[in-house]
Scaffold this motif. Structure first.
Motif, short mmCIF file in Angstrom:
data_model
loop_
_atom_site.label_atom_id
_atom_site.label_comp_id
_atom_site.label_asym_id
_atom_site.label_seq_id
_atom_site.Cartn_x
_atom_site.Cartn_y
_atom_site.Cartn_z
N GLU A 1 0.52 -1.29 0.52
CA GLU A 1 -0.06 0.08 0.24
C GLU A 1 0.72 1.25 0.20
OE1 GLU A 1 -4.30 -0.62 1.95
OE2 GLU A 1 -2.55 -0.37 3.33
N LYS B 1 -8.19 5.87 -2.08
CA LYS B 1 -8.26 4.59 -2.30
C LYS B 1 -9.92 4.51 -1.55
CE LYS B 1 -6.30 0.57 -1.33
NZ LYS B 1 -5.18 -0.23 -1.40
N PRO C 1 -9.14 2.51 2.64
CA PRO C 1 -8.02 1.50 2.90
C PRO C 1 -7.11 1.39 3.55
CG PRO C 1 -8.30 4.15 3.47
CD PRO C 1 -9.32 3.28 2.95
N TRP D 1 -1.17 2.45 4.49
CA TRP D 1 -2.05 3.60 3.73
C TRP D 1 -2.17 4.61 4.71
CZ3 TRP D 1 -3.23 4.37 -1.94
CH2 TRP D 1 -3.78 5.05 -1.83
#
Length: 244
Positions: free
Chosen positions: A112, A201, A204, A208
């Protein structure tokens, strides 16, 4: 104390570049350091190993890019390097050929965090690919040892590029932080817009979220200096707006 600026003369100069780059971008914190030069691992040698990796990678990029000009600012009384910069001198459109593959932040481990970095860098590169389509100079980075600021080092590094741009009769670009913007204002650059990089996104994960928190707001100014360095709001033709 007299100061001198010269182009990188040997691979060893990159040891100084990276030392100054990390020290400068940590005081105060600049999130772009982490995007391009993450500290990988957690052991006692993690920082030194990561600095070495970033040095080797940036040296490789420099050697592979004919437009790349790395500058080192030196205090001639002490012989100590106290600032550095990379100017890219483009004699033609660097984006005439579109990349065959998406931008990859291969220096990040897969996961990530790499995904986050690639989104951020993709958002950052987008305006370059739209606006820097003619011969130009780009100040890719500029940094000064925190212990030697307010001595004119930054101005010397910027002036190398503005002189070159004027000699070539071309425009110049900088993506500036809030802290760096006043320096570039003084050298004929104008902020055309502000930007904030915002990777996103759905759902997450922890990696992230951790990197997003660590980097904080990634805010900057897209700055432009027209050929000759004279900009008048509403009068100076902005080339990329004319293209649209």
């Amino acid at each position: 104390m007299p100061l001198k600026v010269h182009e990188a003369a040997s691979d060893a100069d990159f040891d100084e570049f990276v030392r100054l780059q990390w020290k400068s971008y940590e005081q105060p914190f600049n999130p772009f350091l982490i995007l391009f030069c993450p500290t990988r691992g957690t052991g006692p040698t993690a920082r030194a190993d990561s600095m070495h990796e970033s040095k080797e990678r940036q040296l490789q990029w420099h050697k592979a890019d004919p437009s790349s000009h790395w500058l080192l600012a030196v205090d001639t009384d002490t012989g100590k390097a106290i600032g550095g910069a990379e100017w890219n001198v483009h004699e033609s459109d660097p984006f005439a050929k579109k990349p065959e593959q998406p931008f990859t932040a291969y220096w990040w481990e897969e996961g990530e965090k790499r995904e986050f970095a690639e989104q951020a860098l993709g958002q950052w590169m987008g305006p370059r690919m739209e606006r820097m389509r003619r011969p130009h100079l780009l100040l890719n980075m500029c940094f000064v040892d925190p212990d030697h600021r307010r001595r004119g080092v930054g101005s010397l590094l910027v002036e190398w590029g503005t002189r070159k741009a004027d000699e070539m009769g071309v425009e110049a670009f900088i993506e500036a932080t809030d802290i760096g913007k006043p320096l570039y204002d003084r050298h004929g650059f104008t902020s055309m817009n502000e930007y904030t990089l915002k990777p996103s996104k759905p759902d997450p994960g922890e990696e992230w979220k951790k990197l997003e928190e660590e980097l904080g707001p990634m805010h900057g100014h897209f700055m432009w200096r027209p050929a000759g360095g004279h900009y008048e709001e509403g009068k100076t033709i902005v080339p990329w707006e004319r293209q649209m």
